[in-house]
Scaffold this active site. Structure first.
Site, mmCIF file in Angstrom:
data_model
loop_
_atom_site.group_PDB
_atom_site.id
_atom_site.type_symbol
_atom_site.label_atom_id
_atom_site.label_comp_id
_atom_site.label_asym_id
_atom_site.label_seq_id
_atom_site.Cartn_x
_atom_site.Cartn_y
_atom_site.Cartn_z
ATOM 1 N N CYS A 82 3.170 0.125 6.455
ATOM 2 C CA CYS A 82 1.949 -0.383 6.662
ATOM 3 C C CYS A 82 1.514 -0.085 8.036
ATOM 4 O O CYS A 82 2.018 -0.120 8.980
ATOM 5 C CB CYS A 82 1.661 -1.829 6.406
ATOM 6 S SG CYS A 82 0.149 -2.661 6.220
ATOM 7 N N CYS A 102 0.690 -9.225 4.646
ATOM 8 C CA CYS A 102 0.001 -7.939 4.375
ATOM 9 C C CYS A 102 -1.476 -8.167 4.090
ATOM 10 O O CYS A 102 -1.953 -8.614 3.030
ATOM 11 C CB CYS A 102 0.563 -6.880 3.594
ATOM 12 S SG CYS A 102 -0.054 -5.368 3.528
HETATM 13 CO CO CO Z 1 0.200 -4.564 5.827
#
Ligand code: CO
Length: 224
Positions: free
Chosen positions: A45, A104
């Protein structure tokens, strides 16, 4: 200019960092510049709290890195596919790791209904993961637990997406590598949880399987 010192700090940090490494090993950067032979491709990410090298305690040259919002493997994403092809076919990495993380923002946003503009299209991929696992997720009444579980399921699906690419399947048939792994980083503890491993040459669902022709077969068929 306001905040110019914050910005300049990065450049002075860089000089200190380079000096420190040269102090430990005079040839550090001369050697680094020669070649790269990373054994790992990291698909992570873009979140600033999950830096690939720091969380795995690795050094420059060890991990080939691609990061995007919510660590997605989208089969039409030229950027991801180019990185994957280079890592697998040229660098010949042995492992491809998809690393997500609890908390996230991309996954959280995908769980909601707000119109966020362009990113709707990107997050749509996570909504599809949610939909695919709707039966399991709808039975998790605690919202945080459902969020955590979707983070894990999202990683699993992205690893499976890797196995559906010709890049991975061709590499498996040619050299029995790379192995695929899905991890979730917990920033509250600093610890990575393994959620899926797909060894090279694992079974792929029939509809996503490709057959490859040898060079000889291709030559023969073009003569006909
Ligand atoms: Co993330």
């Amino acid at each position: 200019m306001k905040n110019m010192n914050d910005y300049n700090k990065l450049l002075s940090n860089n000089k200190e960092w380079a000096k420190e490494l040269i102090g430990l090993d005079e040839a550090y950067f001369t050697n680094l510049a020669k070649d790269q032979k990373p054994e790992f491709l990291w698909i992570g990410c873009a979140d600033s709290r999950v830096p690939a090298e720091q969380v795995t305690n690795t050094h420059p040259g060890e991990v080939f890195v691609h990061r995007n919002v919510a660590n997605l493997v989208v089969h039409t994403d030229m950027n991801l596919l180019s990185v994957l092809q280079y890592a697998v076919e040229v660098l010949k990495v042995k492992h491809v790791i998809v690393c997500g993380h609890y908390g996230c923002g991309g996954v959280k946003a995908a769980m909601g209904n707000a119109d966020l503009g362009l990113i709707n299209k990107w997050l749509r991929n996570i909504k599809e993961v949610y939909d695919k696992h709707n039966y399991e997720l709808k039975n998790v009444s605690d919202e945080t637990k459902r969020f955590d579980r979707l983070v894990e399921l999202n990683v699993e699906e992205q690893v499976k997406n890797l196995s559906k690419t010709t890049i991975i399947q061709r590499a498996w048939s040619n050299r029995d590598l790379p192995h695929l792994h899905g991890w979730v980083f917990d920033m509250k503890t600093g610890i990575i949880k393994e959620v899926i491993n797909i060894d090279a040459n694992s079974e792929v669902e029939d509809i996503f399987k490709y057959t490859f022709h040898t060079d000889e077969e291709i030559t023969n068929s073009s003569i006909e």
